[in-house]
Enzyme design. Sequence first.
Site, PDB file in Angstrom:
ATOM      1  N   ASP A 146       0.819  -1.207   0.000  1.00 55.40           N
ATOM      2  CA  ASP A 146       0.000   0.000   0.000  1.00 55.40           C
ATOM      3  C   ASP A 146       0.855   1.260   0.000  1.00 55.40           C
ATOM      4  O   ASP A 146       2.013   1.253   0.420  1.00 55.40           O
ATOM      5  CB  ASP A 146      -0.962   0.007   1.195  1.00 55.40           C
ATOM      6  N   GLU A 206      -0.091  -0.911   5.851  1.00 57.61           N
ATOM      7  CA  GLU A 206       0.949  -0.411   6.749  1.00 57.61           C
ATOM      8  C   GLU A 206       0.835   1.090   6.909  1.00 57.61           C
ATOM      9  O   GLU A 206       1.097   1.632   7.984  1.00 57.61           O
ATOM     10  CB  GLU A 206       2.335  -0.768   6.197  1.00 57.61           C
TER      11      GLU A 206
END
Length: 375
Positions: free
Chosen positions: A68, A133
């Site tokens: 991400d 994250e």
Amino acid sequence: MSCPVIELTQQLIRRPSLSPDDAGCQALMIERLRAIGFTVERMDFGDTQNFWAWRGQGETLAFAGHTDVVPAGDADRWINPPFEPTIRDGMLFGRGAADMKGSLAAMVVAAERFVAQHPNHKNRLAFLITSDEEASAKNGTVRVVETLMERHERLDYCLVGEPSSTEVVGDVVKNGRRGSLTCNLTIHGVQGHVAYPHLADNPVHRAAPMLNELVNIEWDKGNEFFPPTSMQIANLQAGTGSNNVIPGDFSVQFNFRFSTELTDEMIKSRVVALLEKYELRYSVDWWLSGQPFLTQRGKLVDAVVNAIAHYNEIKPQLLTTGGTSDGRFIARMGAQVVELGPVNATIHKINECVNAADLQLLARMYQRIMEQLVA
């Protein structure tokens, strides 16, 4: 530029994986890993995609990272669209180039090269990848680690591909991180008219002396591995927006980045004692994002230092500064954990970029670490 690391990085950047949306990045990685004999286990939780992959058995070295990315911001301010990777003057531009799709590509290509040369490696090579994250990090690495611990999975060494470097790749290796503890505090007063303060109780005035003492506390002096603990006020909120109303409540949010000299319970106790000292009416909510961890010199640190010296002819600094990373969760498994990745000068910024040659170098470093710990 024809290079497998650069090409894979570009393919990953083209997938706009805004946290926690993976946007197909993990499928691309999984396809490559399965092709070289990895067993892949998807571990999706809620809106987050994760996978745990391994090849071989025995002592385990895992490479960890996240697919991400943070939002690109104003796309018009980028020199090229943020999800259309472009190389200019040797720099690869695109959201996630440095944080951390370049590292992911380097890991995969390093594994491909390593397996080609060592098809019967004696130890186990693994990957732990998440799509959450950058945001809440609640259904990502922490959930995978909990699952692995429940079944007593072995993890001896872990390299997190966070962009640790500052000027040249490998100049800084993170061998630990500070803990992070957030306090959401509300001081309760009595709302009233500013012209009649005797009929109200201003929580901002009540809290001011306590906050003054709080910000002047020396929590510790740090130690050989960690800087002193830092406390910073992040948000303040009081009032109705009107200039003639004394607020009824005053909310303060502050964060501690703490060293191994303290525990979260020690910090909480001291804050509560301060609130009681000033006889405040309050409610408090704590959020522990992660405990501090430290990996001292050992097989993993030595292998990383060796790889950097071999390919970049420098001796890295071992530091614990900066924000938190998913390493804080992985350290719970008792693994040695370090972070090694590209230069972090442009992460989360407009025109995020990474030196393309650095990614090629990083893949070689990762491969040499595999050779020392897995072959």
